[in-house]
Design an enzyme around this catalytic site. Sequence first.
Site, short mmCIF file in Angstrom:
data_model
loop_
_atom_site.label_atom_id
_atom_site.label_comp_id
_atom_site.label_asym_id
_atom_site.label_seq_id
_atom_site.Cartn_x
_atom_site.Cartn_y
_atom_site.Cartn_z
N THR A 10 54.26 24.04 18.20
CA THR A 10 53.84 22.77 18.78
C THR A 10 53.14 23.09 20.11
OG1 THR A 10 54.62 20.56 19.35
CG2 THR A 10 56.09 22.37 19.88
N ASN A 12 52.48 23.79 24.05
CA ASN A 12 53.18 24.43 25.17
C ASN A 12 54.19 25.49 24.78
OD1 ASN A 12 51.69 22.70 26.79
ND2 ASN A 12 53.31 21.17 26.84
N SER A 16 48.26 30.57 23.38
CA SER A 16 47.10 31.20 24.03
C SER A 16 47.54 32.40 24.87
CB SER A 16 46.34 30.19 24.89
OG SER A 16 45.82 29.16 24.07
N GLU A 88 43.26 28.05 18.66
CA GLU A 88 43.02 26.70 18.14
C GLU A 88 42.69 26.74 16.64
OE1 GLU A 88 43.87 24.32 20.02
OE2 GLU A 88 43.81 25.24 21.99
N ALA A 89 43.42 27.59 15.91
CA ALA A 89 43.16 27.82 14.49
C ALA A 89 43.39 26.59 13.62
CB ALA A 89 44.01 28.99 13.99
N CYS A 145 62.33 20.99 23.51
CA CYS A 145 62.25 19.55 23.80
C CYS A 145 62.90 19.31 25.17
CB CYS A 145 63.02 18.81 22.70
SG CYS A 145 63.11 17.01 22.91
N HIS A 185 64.13 13.35 18.58
CA HIS A 185 63.40 12.53 19.54
C HIS A 185 62.04 12.08 19.00
CE1 HIS A 185 66.45 14.11 22.43
NE2 HIS A 185 66.51 12.80 22.59
#
Length: 192
Positions: A10, A12, A16, A88-89, A145, A185
């Site tokens: 997901t 963060n 990268s 960004e695949a 989370c 959540h």
Amino acid sequence: MAKLYFYYSTMNAGKSTTLLQSSYNYQERDMNTLVYTAAIDDRFGVGKVTSRIGISQEAQLFHKESDLFVEIAQHLQQQPLHCILVDEAQFLTKTQVYQLSEVVDKLKIPVLCYGLRTDFQAELFEGSKYLLAWADQLEELKTICYCGRKANFVLRLNDKGEVVRDGAQIQIGGNDSYLSVCRLHYKEKIAL
């Protein structure tokens, strides 16, 4: 033996950062890498992979029309390539994922792809769908989370911080537009 890898998560989770570290590791050993990023993601400048911790590297751009096999084969004629890295695949097309598998199988170059698994509606992106199906090796990069559980969903937030339930799958935005959350959540906020 060359393989097609997909490192997914997901928002963060350090995708990268991990890509940039992998590229650096090859370059430190005098091996050439070719780094790609999606042309539509210009949050940190065009043609650049940038990590939230502040490191970056120039990158080739891919568009929906890019023939990655042809481009990589052309680069290979100019210099040896030891690894292809794609940031960004999730924005790859089905055809481009196939082309990257051809890079692995025919050119014998490892390809490391980094991207989101799902969008804010918990739907697979096209690139992620085919990487999950065709990659030789899958690895989940984890983040947490706000409650401390593993985050595996992302919420899209509007400028007031309210959860967005509908809209286009692709909306380029910084970290302030998205929030990584656990399943519990996600379900609470989306109210499925």
